[in-house]
Design a protein around this motif. Structure first.
Motif, PDB file in Angstrom:
ATOM      1  N   SER A 148       0.893  -1.079   0.032  1.00  0.00           N
ATOM      2  CA  SER A 148      -0.035  -0.009   0.008  1.00  0.00           C
ATOM      3  C   SER A 148       0.788   1.332  -0.064  1.00  0.00           C
ATOM      4  O   SER A 148       2.066   1.264   0.354  1.00  0.00           O
ATOM      5  CB  SER A 148      -0.882  -0.031   1.192  1.00  0.00           C
ATOM      6  OG  SER A 148      -0.182   0.273   2.551  1.00  0.00           O
ATOM      7  N   ARG A 152       4.656   1.490   1.091  1.00  0.00           N
ATOM      8  CA  ARG A 152       5.803   1.935   0.357  1.00  0.00           C
ATOM      9  C   ARG A 152       6.627   3.119   0.763  1.00  0.00           C
ATOM     10  O   ARG A 152       7.928   2.937   0.625  1.00  0.00           O
ATOM     11  CB  ARG A 152       5.142   2.325  -1.052  1.00  0.00           C
ATOM     12  CG  ARG A 152       4.566   1.245  -1.842  1.00  0.00           C
ATOM     13  CD  ARG A 152       3.882   1.810  -3.055  1.00  0.00           C
ATOM     14  NE  ARG A 152       2.996   0.922  -3.580  1.00  0.00           N
ATOM     15  CZ  ARG A 152       2.214   0.869  -4.599  1.00  0.00           C
ATOM     16  NH1 ARG A 152       2.227   2.261  -5.252  1.00  0.00           N
ATOM     17  NH2 ARG A 152       1.458  -0.014  -4.847  1.00  0.00           N
ATOM     18  N   THR A 181      -3.256   7.342   7.133  1.00  0.00           N
ATOM     19  CA  THR A 181      -1.838   6.771   7.069  1.00  0.00           C
ATOM     20  C   THR A 181      -0.801   8.003   7.501  1.00  0.00           C
ATOM     21  O   THR A 181       0.014   7.378   7.927  1.00  0.00           O
ATOM     22  CB  THR A 181      -1.815   6.476   5.430  1.00  0.00           C
ATOM     23  OG1 THR A 181      -3.015   5.546   5.130  1.00  0.00           O
ATOM     24  CG2 THR A 181      -0.439   5.708   5.253  1.00  0.00           C
TER      25      THR A 181
ATOM     26  N   ASP B  26      -2.177  -1.844   7.399  1.00  0.00           N
ATOM     27  CA  ASP B  26      -1.389  -2.414   6.183  1.00  0.00           C
ATOM     28  C   ASP B  26      -2.202  -3.825   5.837  1.00  0.00           C
ATOM     29  O   ASP B  26      -2.452  -3.990   4.747  1.00  0.00           O
ATOM     30  CB  ASP B  26      -0.036  -3.243   7.002  1.00  0.00           C
ATOM     31  CG  ASP B  26       0.828  -2.231   7.189  1.00  0.00           C
ATOM     32  OD1 ASP B  26       0.709  -1.114   6.744  1.00  0.00           O
ATOM     33  OD2 ASP B  26       1.818  -2.356   7.804  1.00  0.00           O
ATOM     34  N   GLU B  29      -5.068  -2.527   3.238  1.00  0.00           N
ATOM     35  CA  GLU B  29      -4.600  -1.845   2.179  1.00  0.00           C
ATOM     36  C   GLU B  29      -3.614  -2.562   1.371  1.00  0.00           C
ATOM     37  O   GLU B  29      -3.446  -2.350   0.210  1.00  0.00           O
ATOM     38  CB  GLU B  29      -3.950  -0.477   2.266  1.00  0.00           C
ATOM     39  CG  GLU B  29      -4.989   0.617   3.042  1.00  0.00           C
ATOM     40  CD  GLU B  29      -4.143   1.996   3.252  1.00  0.00           C
ATOM     41  OE1 GLU B  29      -2.942   1.986   3.183  1.00  0.00           O
ATOM     42  OE2 GLU B  29      -4.730   2.943   3.357  1.00  0.00           O
ATOM     43  N   ALA B  30      -3.182  -3.742   1.988  1.00  0.00           N
ATOM     44  CA  ALA B  30      -2.320  -4.504   0.956  1.00  0.00           C
ATOM     45  C   ALA B  30      -3.013  -5.059  -0.269  1.00  0.00           C
ATOM     46  O   ALA B  30      -4.248  -5.362  -0.176  1.00  0.00           O
ATOM     47  CB  ALA B  30      -2.009  -5.719   2.058  1.00  0.00           C
ATOM     48  N   VAL B  31      -2.465  -5.035  -1.090  1.00  0.00           N
ATOM     49  CA  VAL B  31      -2.837  -5.561  -2.324  1.00  0.00           C
ATOM     50  C   VAL B  31      -3.021  -7.051  -2.677  1.00  0.00           C
ATOM     51  O   VAL B  31      -1.977  -7.717  -2.509  1.00  0.00           O
ATOM     52  CB  VAL B  31      -2.030  -4.892  -3.609  1.00  0.00           C
ATOM     53  CG1 VAL B  31      -2.636  -5.285  -5.066  1.00  0.00           C
ATOM     54  CG2 VAL B  31      -2.006  -3.520  -3.726  1.00  0.00           C
TER      55      VAL B  31
END
Lengths: 267, 300
Positions: A148, A152, A181, B26, B29-31
């Motif tokens: 995400s 990153r 975030t 995390d 939102e992690a792909v």
């Protein structure tokens, strides 16, 4: 310190300033284009950042804050004046994560270690340790596109730390992230800054972010960029971006910033 | 630093809260990436071209059955098939295909070895680019068959002439692919590379070349197509007993003996070889490179 422009007396009393600064910017001018038609971007910037200090550079667009950061990073040369970074080439984080998509998260960090001269057998463990530090243990083999936006930027942070410099330059690194975030990453950078005893020069146009993070906020005027004013932020860490202390100072600084911008509307 | 002396203890107290929010973000939102089942791949990727192929064969057979023209001009798919079986039984099928494939691949590899340094020079050295760049781009639009007469006069009718034609056709494609690949490396990566201390050779090795890989691959693919085309043109035009029987020569021989099934077989074999190299060699590499970089969006 540039004595004439410092508004806070506390800055001069800080014990850490007794030693040599981590970043020394003296009388830096920068213009682009040919003589005659040159655009004057930075005008006589003088600024010292003490070792372990967290400074935010604040300004509207056109104040040359990113240009200044590029100069400190050594990506460009000042037209006149000098910039000294005694600790060597500083690390730089961009608004975009700038991770190389052909490498995994871990390998991105290892490339920085390799270019920094860390011998091969130590790289893997060091990369894992840095990922652990940004709370991404277990993400070593992840591809950049699998992470995400916030993750990153944390890998980018780990890669910047892998350069081994104690001076970290940050060019609006959280500007493209959503508010939640960003909030969490503010906690992260504050924690890592304290734990790693980093010197941070952080560029932003977000007043609250500047106040939330910094020990010292430096306001730049626009076109050309000059140091307009400085504030020493004595609020205790950890701060919250929505706290009253941050809000009060933000209002004061925003007024000043607006004043700077307003000057450009008059002819 | 006075303030940081006390800071860590305060931060420790704050860690659990922020860390748990972060862990939650995390996870949210992690792909998620997942493979496609094989049956799905077959249904969506293999079935449509198969249907198209069957349709073409059906139309062809239909045209033959309706006797639109004489069978001398339009043989049936079955007649072409028996030409193939004849070649197979004569034991020459493999050697014909191999003669051409070997020439094509060897010529292509030589084109890569020559085109890559040229591409690097053109991309990175300004004066070279100004001087050679336009010519290189222009050469791409010159059909390489135009080189055949010149190559025959320079080198005679032999293998060197074949390779010369392949190189003249493929080198510009390979070089241009690398140039555009390098041009497309985002400036941000170059800045990031410089910040990390990558200069000179390290910059080329770790930033520039991997960054240019997708464009370079596209250039290689086109380079192969040009190699193959140039070779077939050269084989068609140049006849000599020393050259050995390749696909192009086979095609021309069948024309001379007015064997239309053989001519069609030759065309189909040339097409199949060109496609096979593309599908079996380049496509998997390209897919892998793009998938690693998140540039392939098959799961959306």
């Amino acid at each position: 310190m540039s004595p004439a422009l410092t508004t806070s007396e506390d800055a001069l009393d800080d014990g850490a300033l007794a030693g040599s600064p981590a970043v020394r910017i003296s009388h830096v001018h920068k213009s682009f284009g040919r003589a005659g038609a040159a655009t004057h971007v930075l005008d006589d910037i003088t600024l010292d950042v003490a070792p372990g200090e967290f400074v935010t550079l604040l300004g509207a667009s056109g104040c040359g804050k990113s240009t200044l950061l590029n100069l400190v990073a050594g990506l460009d040369k000042p037209s006149s004046g000098t910039i000294e970074v005694p600790g060597g080439r500083p690390s730089l984080m961009f608004q975009e994560h700038a991770l190389f998509p052909w490498l995994t998260a871990g390998k991105n960090i290892e490339l920085a270690l390799r270019l920094n001269g860390v011998p091969r057998p130590e790289r893997r463990a060091e990369a894992e340790r840095l990922l652990e530090l940004v709370r991404l243990g277990g993400s070593y083999g992840k591809r950049v596109h699998e992470l995400s936006g916030g993750m990153r930027q944390r890998v980018a942070m780990a890669r910047a730390l892998a350069q081994g410099s104690s001076v970290l330059l940050m060019d609006e690194p959280f500007a493209a992230l959503d508010a939640i975030t960003r909030d969490v990453l503010h906690d992260e950078i504050t924690r890592i800054w304290a734990a790693q005893k980093l010197t941070v020069l952080f560029v932003t146009h977000n007043v609250r972010e500047a106040v939330r993070l910094a020990q010292r906020v430096v306001l730049l005027s626009s076109r050309p960029g000059r140091v307009a004013r400085e504030w020493q932020i004595d609020l205790p860490q950890p701060r919250r971006i929505e706290s009253a202390g941050v809000a009060d100072l933000s209002i004061e600084i925003t007024e000043e910033l607006r004043g700077e911008i307003r000057r450009h509307g008059k002819h | 630093m006075a303030s940081t002396d006390t800071a860590p203890s305060v931060h420790e107290a704050q860690v659990p809260d922020s860390a748990s929010v972060e862990a939650g973000l995390d996870a949210l939102e992690a792909v998620q990436t997942q493979g496609t089942p094989l049956s799905e791949v077959l249904r969506t990727k293999a079935l449509p071209p198969l249907i198209a192929l069957l349709l073409v064969l059906a139309l062809w057979q239909g045209a033959f059955a309706l006797e639109l023209t004489s069978s001398y001009k339009l043989p049936s798919p079955g007649m072409v098939w028996s030409s193939l079986v004849d070649l197979w039984q004569a034991g020459t099928l493999f050697s014909i295909v191999w003669t051409s494939v070997w020439r094509g691949v060897a010529g292509f590899l030589a084109a890569v070895a020559i085109g890559t340094p040229i591409g690097l020079l053109v991309a990175r050295v300004k004066p070279v680019r100004t001087a050679v760049g336009p010519i290189l781009a222009g050469l791409q639009s010159l059909p390489s068959v135009a080189w055949v007469p010149a190559a025959v006069i320079w080198l005679g009718i032999n293998n060197s002439m074949m390779y010369a034609v392949i190189l003249l056709g493929a080198v510009p494609s390979v070089a241009n692919g690398l140039v555009s690949g390098i041009d497309q490396v985002p400036p941000l990566f170059l800045r990031a590379g410089r910040t990390l201390g990558a200069t000179g050779l390290a910059n080329a090795r770790h930033i520039l070349l991997p960054g240019a890989l997708p464009g370079y691959l596209a250039g290689l693919k086109q380079g192969w197509a040009f190699s193959w085309r140039s070779l077939m043109a050269a084989e068609l035009v140049a006849a000599s007993p020393d050259l050995g029987l390749g696909l192009g020569r086979y095609l021309e021989n069948q024309r001379e003996s007015a064997d239309m099934s053989g001519v069609l077989l030759g065309i189909i074999l040339i097409l199949i070889v060109g496609m096979a190299i593309d599908l079996l060699l380049f496509a998997p590499i390209e897919r892998r490179v793009l998938r690693n970089r998140g540039l392939l969006t098959t799961n959306r």
